[in-house]
Motif scaffolding. Structure first.
Motif, PDB file in Angstrom:
ATOM      1  N   ASP A  36       0.850  -1.188   0.000  1.00 37.86           N
ATOM      2  CA  ASP A  36       0.000   0.000   0.000  1.00 37.86           C
ATOM      3  C   ASP A  36       0.882   1.232   0.000  1.00 37.86           C
ATOM      4  OD1 ASP A  36      -2.313  -1.562   0.116  1.00 37.86           O
ATOM      5  OD2 ASP A  36      -2.305  -1.593   2.302  1.00 37.86           O
ATOM      6  N   VAL A  37       0.618   2.156  -0.909  1.00 34.23           N
ATOM      7  CA  VAL A  37       1.371   3.409  -0.989  1.00 34.23           C
ATOM      8  C   VAL A  37       0.576   4.489  -0.256  1.00 34.23           C
ATOM      9  CG1 VAL A  37       2.272   5.191  -2.534  1.00 34.23           C
ATOM     10  CG2 VAL A  37       2.435   2.771  -3.187  1.00 34.23           C
ATOM     11  N   PRO A  38       1.129   5.021   0.842  1.00 34.99           N
ATOM     12  CA  PRO A  38       0.409   6.070   1.572  1.00 34.99           C
ATOM     13  C   PRO A  38       0.415   7.392   0.797  1.00 34.99           C
ATOM     14  CG  PRO A  38       2.528   5.599   2.614  1.00 34.99           C
ATOM     15  CD  PRO A  38       2.391   4.658   1.468  1.00 34.99           C
ATOM     16  N   GLN A  81      -5.157  10.956   5.481  1.00 31.37           N
ATOM     17  CA  GLN A  81      -4.186   9.911   5.142  1.00 31.37           C
ATOM     18  C   GLN A  81      -4.940   8.754   4.493  1.00 31.37           C
ATOM     19  OE1 GLN A  81      -1.061  11.657   5.297  1.00 31.37           O
ATOM     20  NE2 GLN A  81      -0.613   9.503   5.281  1.00 31.37           N
ATOM     21  N   GLU A  82      -4.565   8.422   3.285  1.00 28.28           N
ATOM     22  CA  GLU A  82      -5.178   7.334   2.528  1.00 28.28           C
ATOM     23  C   GLU A  82      -4.067   6.429   2.016  1.00 28.28           C
ATOM     24  OE1 GLU A  82      -8.344   7.165   2.671  1.00 28.28           O
ATOM     25  OE2 GLU A  82      -8.985   9.223   3.032  1.00 28.28           O
ATOM     26  N   TYR A  83      -4.425   5.379   1.306  1.00 33.38           N
ATOM     27  CA  TYR A  83      -3.422   4.525   0.672  1.00 33.38           C
ATOM     28  C   TYR A  83      -3.982   3.961  -0.625  1.00 33.38           C
ATOM     29  CZ  TYR A  83      -6.088   0.823   2.978  1.00 33.38           C
ATOM     30  OH  TYR A  83      -7.100   0.011   3.416  1.00 33.38           O
ATOM     31  N   HIS A 128      -3.497   0.740  -3.035  1.00 34.82           N
ATOM     32  CA  HIS A 128      -2.974  -0.626  -3.102  1.00 34.82           C
ATOM     33  C   HIS A 128      -2.257  -0.801  -4.441  1.00 34.82           C
ATOM     34  CE1 HIS A 128      -2.717  -4.712  -1.750  1.00 34.82           C
ATOM     35  NE2 HIS A 128      -3.257  -5.158  -2.871  1.00 34.82           N
ATOM     36  N   SER A 156      -7.701  -0.501  -2.026  1.00 31.29           N
ATOM     37  CA  SER A 156      -7.248   0.834  -1.615  1.00 31.29           C
ATOM     38  C   SER A 156      -8.199   1.371  -0.550  1.00 31.29           C
ATOM     39  CB  SER A 156      -7.204   1.781  -2.811  1.00 31.29           C
ATOM     40  OG  SER A 156      -6.143   1.427  -3.677  1.00 31.29           O
ATOM     41  N   SER A 157      -7.752   2.408   0.158  1.00 29.75           N
ATOM     42  CA  SER A 157      -8.611   2.964   1.208  1.00 29.75           C
ATOM     43  C   SER A 157      -9.867   3.577   0.595  1.00 29.75           C
ATOM     44  CB  SER A 157      -7.845   3.984   2.051  1.00 29.75           C
ATOM     45  OG  SER A 157      -7.384   5.053   1.268  1.00 29.75           O
ATOM     46  N   TRP A 198      -0.405   9.555  -5.938  1.00 31.23           N
ATOM     47  CA  TRP A 198       0.281   8.269  -5.981  1.00 31.23           C
ATOM     48  C   TRP A 198       1.553   8.363  -6.828  1.00 31.23           C
ATOM     49  CZ3 TRP A 198       1.412   5.037 -10.091  1.00 31.23           C
ATOM     50  CH2 TRP A 198       1.906   3.774  -9.749  1.00 31.23           C
TER      51      TRP A 198
END
Length: 193
Positions: free
Chosen positions: A63-65, A72-74, A76, A125-126, A149
């Protein structure tokens, strides 16, 4: 394996899942969202193992924050072909996920460093709470989160591919002045053909 993945994938994307509440008792109850996400990750790994690439060595899932709209999300992400200089980013269609490309990854990784992502709000993903006023809000949600991203991963220029909705988003990303895109591959792009 794939049918179980589809079931868990559906559950993780369903709106009713995010509205589920657990009752507290003397026993610790795991959040249903976490349980389903973990099961979906397990099935995703099983499906990606059929790519012909070794998980954790040739194919990396993480997961890329990102910070998006003050939260704050991420996103995948799956990555392979790290030895290549040319980069290809692949977008899935609506209701899809990065596993869509599992059969192509080994061959593509011979020429490209390949990134497959799950769109923010979809799949693994979030899922930020958002309200869209119109189609422009929706498009800006996807394009803005993709740009975050791209910055987080540190990409300078890349080829972009997309299937269905992912093809539409790829075309819009390129058309709206993102000079980082060297070329596009569109697979049955929604809203274009």
């Amino acid at each position: 394996i794939i049918s179980k993945y589809i079931l868990y994938f559906y559950l993780i994307n369903s709106n009713s899942l995010t509205q589920m509440q657990t009752t507290t008792t003397d026993q610790q109850i795991e959040d249903p969202t976490t349980t389903i996400r973990n099961k979906t990750l397990e099935f995703e790994r099983q499906i990606l193992s059929f790519s012909g690439l070794k998980l954790g060595k040739e194919l990396h899932i993480y997961d890329v924050p990102i910070e998006f709209n003050g939260q704050q999300e991420y996103i995948h992400t799956a990555r392979c072909g790290d030895h290549n200089k040319e980069v290809l980013v692949l977008f899935h269609g609506y209701g899809g996920s990065l596993v869509l490309y599992y059969k192509m990854l080994k061959e593509l990784s011979k020429r490209f460093q390949v990134y497959c992502i799950d769109f923010l709000g979809l799949s693994l993903s979030s899922k930020p709470k958002v309200m869209f006023k119109d189609e422009n809000d929706t498009l800006q949600f996807f394009l803005g989160s993709i740009e975050k991203w791209v910055d987080a991963v540190g990409l300078k220029e890349f080829y972009l591919g997309g299937h269905s909705l992912g093809g539409y988003i790829a075309a819009c990303y390129t058309l709206f002045g993102h000079k980082t895109v060297k070329g596009m591959y569109l697979f049955s792009p929604a809203g274009i053909t």
